[in-house]
Design a protein around this motif. Sequence first.
Motif, short mmCIF file in Angstrom:
data_model
loop_
_atom_site.label_atom_id
_atom_site.label_comp_id
_atom_site.label_asym_id
_atom_site.label_seq_id
_atom_site.Cartn_x
_atom_site.Cartn_y
_atom_site.Cartn_z
N CYS A 1 -2.26 -25.53 -23.68
CA CYS A 1 -2.51 -24.02 -23.47
C CYS A 1 -2.61 -23.32 -24.41
CB CYS A 1 -1.70 -23.84 -22.33
SG CYS A 1 -2.00 -22.03 -21.83
N LYS B 1 -2.76 -19.23 -25.54
CA LYS B 1 -3.11 -17.91 -25.10
C LYS B 1 -3.90 -17.21 -26.24
CE LYS B 1 -1.21 -13.57 -23.56
NZ LYS B 1 -0.04 -12.70 -22.91
N TYR C 1 -6.10 -17.24 -21.22
CA TYR C 1 -5.39 -18.62 -21.34
C TYR C 1 -6.41 -19.64 -21.49
CZ TYR C 1 -0.94 -16.03 -20.43
OH TYR C 1 -0.08 -15.28 -20.41
N TYR D 1 -7.38 -23.80 -22.04
CA TYR D 1 -6.75 -25.33 -21.97
C TYR D 1 -7.69 -26.28 -22.63
CZ TYR D 1 -3.92 -22.52 -18.63
OH TYR D 1 -3.27 -21.56 -17.86
N TYR E 1 -7.66 -34.94 -16.42
CA TYR E 1 -7.47 -33.53 -15.68
C TYR E 1 -7.16 -33.45 -14.32
CZ TYR E 1 -10.63 -33.11 -19.88
OH TYR E 1 -11.14 -32.93 -21.33
N PRO F 1 -3.32 -24.24 -14.18
CA PRO F 1 -2.85 -23.02 -15.09
C PRO F 1 -1.51 -22.64 -15.09
CG PRO F 1 -4.00 -22.18 -13.13
CD PRO F 1 -4.01 -23.73 -12.96
N GLN G 1 1.70 -20.25 -14.79
CA GLN G 1 1.98 -19.03 -13.90
C GLN G 1 2.33 -17.80 -14.63
OE1 GLN G 1 2.05 -19.53 -10.53
NE2 GLN G 1 1.26 -21.70 -11.02
N HIS H 1 -7.59 -17.64 -16.91
CA HIS H 1 -7.40 -19.08 -17.25
C HIS H 1 -8.84 -19.66 -17.19
CE1 HIS H 1 -3.11 -18.59 -16.81
NE2 HIS H 1 -3.32 -17.38 -15.93
N LEU I 1 -10.50 -23.61 -18.61
CA LEU I 1 -10.41 -24.76 -18.80
C LEU I 1 -11.62 -25.53 -19.40
CD1 LEU I 1 -8.82 -27.61 -18.70
CD2 LEU I 1 -9.83 -27.97 -16.30
N PHE J 1 -8.01 -22.49 -11.74
CA PHE J 1 -8.66 -21.76 -13.06
C PHE J 1 -9.65 -20.95 -12.64
CE2 PHE J 1 -7.09 -25.84 -14.41
CZ PHE J 1 -6.43 -25.58 -15.42
N ASP J 2 -9.76 -20.00 -13.68
CA ASP J 2 -10.98 -19.12 -13.17
C ASP J 2 -12.15 -19.63 -13.62
OD1 ASP J 2 -9.53 -16.23 -12.57
OD2 ASP J 2 -8.55 -16.81 -14.20
#
Length: 211
Positions: free
Chosen positions: A93, A95, A102, A104, A118, A123, A125, A130, A132, A154-155
Motif C-alpha cells: 500500500c 499513500k 491509498y 495497492y 488478492y 484496505p 483502516q 482506496h 487496488l 476498496f473504492d
Amino acid sequence: SKEREEEIWSTFRRVIAGIREDPVDLLFISGDLFHRQPLMRELKEVNYLFSTIPDTRVYLMAGNHDFISRDSFYRTFEWNSNVTFFKNRELTCVKDPELDVYVYGLSYYDREIREGLYDKAVPVQEEGIHILLAHGGDLSCCPMDFAGLAAAGFDYVALGHSHKPHTVCRDKIAYSGSLEPLDRNDLGKHGYIQGEYEDGNVKVRLVPCAN
C-alpha cells in the motif's frame, strides 16, 4: 509488423499527450504495459513520456507478460519522481503524497500464478480513497473472487490481463483492456478507462482511442 508496432506506440503517446492537455491526478497501469520483457530503451521511452506529465501520479505494476524475470530491467530501472512502480511480490500500500488516496499493488515474478493473491486483500483502516491495482482473474493468472473483492472495501479495483475492456462490477471493478487490439480476436472498442471520484462515488467510462 513494424508499422503495427509504431501504431501501438503512437496510441500510447496520444494518451499521454491527452493528459498533458487535460491533466488528471492519477494514472493506473495494472500490468502488461508490455507484451513481453521490456528493453531498456523501451523503459526509457516510457519514462520520458511519464516525465512530460509531472503533475500526474503514475502507478504501475508488472503483469504476466512483462513479469519481473531474473534479468528483467525492471529490477534496477530508476523511474521519475512522479512514478510509483510496485516491485514487491506481496501486496503493498502506498499513500499518495499529494492526495488523500491509498493505492495497492504488487508485481508478477512468474508468467503463471495460480494462487489467489488478492483473496485476502482489504484496505487499511484510514479515511481516504482506496484503489487496488490487480492483474489476472483466470486459473493460471491469479484467480479472483470478484464478489469478495467487491465487498472488501476498496473504492475501485483497476484490473489488468484481459485485452478486451469489460466491467465486472459497475463503477467498482473493471478491466480496461489493451489500448490497441493485439490479435485478430480482439474485436470491439479499445481504449482506456477514465474515472472520476466525487462525494464518495466513483464513475467510470471507457474512452475509445485505438488506431
